[in-house]
Design a protein around this motif. Sequence first.
Motif, PDB file in Angstrom:
ATOM      1  N   TRP A  33       4.705  38.164   7.428  1.00  0.00           N
ATOM      2  CA  TRP A  33       5.721  38.930   6.693  1.00  0.00           C
ATOM      3  C   TRP A  33       7.117  38.544   7.129  1.00  0.00           C
TER       4      TRP A  33
ATOM      5  N   LEU B 108      11.577  41.170  13.067  1.00  0.00           N
ATOM      6  CA  LEU B 108      10.240  41.425  12.551  1.00  0.00           C
ATOM      7  C   LEU B 108       9.157  40.893  13.480  1.00  0.00           C
TER       8      LEU B 108
ATOM      9  N   PRO C  37       4.147  42.148  11.646  1.00  0.00           N
ATOM     10  CA  PRO C  37       4.464  41.185  10.582  1.00  0.00           C
ATOM     11  C   PRO C  37       3.935  39.768  10.804  1.00  0.00           C
TER      12      PRO C  37
END
Length: 154
Positions: free
Chosen positions: A141, A124, A130
Amino acid sequence: MARWIESWLPGSPAGSPANVGHPGEKFGLPASGVNATAPLGRRFVAIFVDWMIAYFLTLAFLGVDALGAPNTSWTILGVWYLLTVLPTAIFGMTAGMVALGLRVARTDMARFVGVPRALLRTFLIALVVPPLARDHDGRGWHDRATTTIVIRTR
């Protein structure tokens, strides 16, 4: 009153409690000093250090002539991925994090981050977006998906 669009954005005031304390408070972390949440600037510098290590290692093995090759950037990404996943899974920190005094910790305060979490978290991060979408605790995220948080070690 918050606008409707703020209600689904991560870290938005509408999705957060009204009386929020310092970042990391809900995880039992201090407001400053050791074990406090890491500032964004330090995190970016740590990733930059890790990226430069991967860059120079790749060039050391492939040679300087590889700079113009079309697949060199993918090779650098792969080396960075390995240099990030393995130390994060075992030690909770990469070389860049050690240099900047940071560590990845699980929010349930388990000792090790573990391989599955490290694999997902690093993937990610490689997607770039993110880590930029952060909540009140400074967790992107990638941290929220893996139930981790980056804290200071010094």
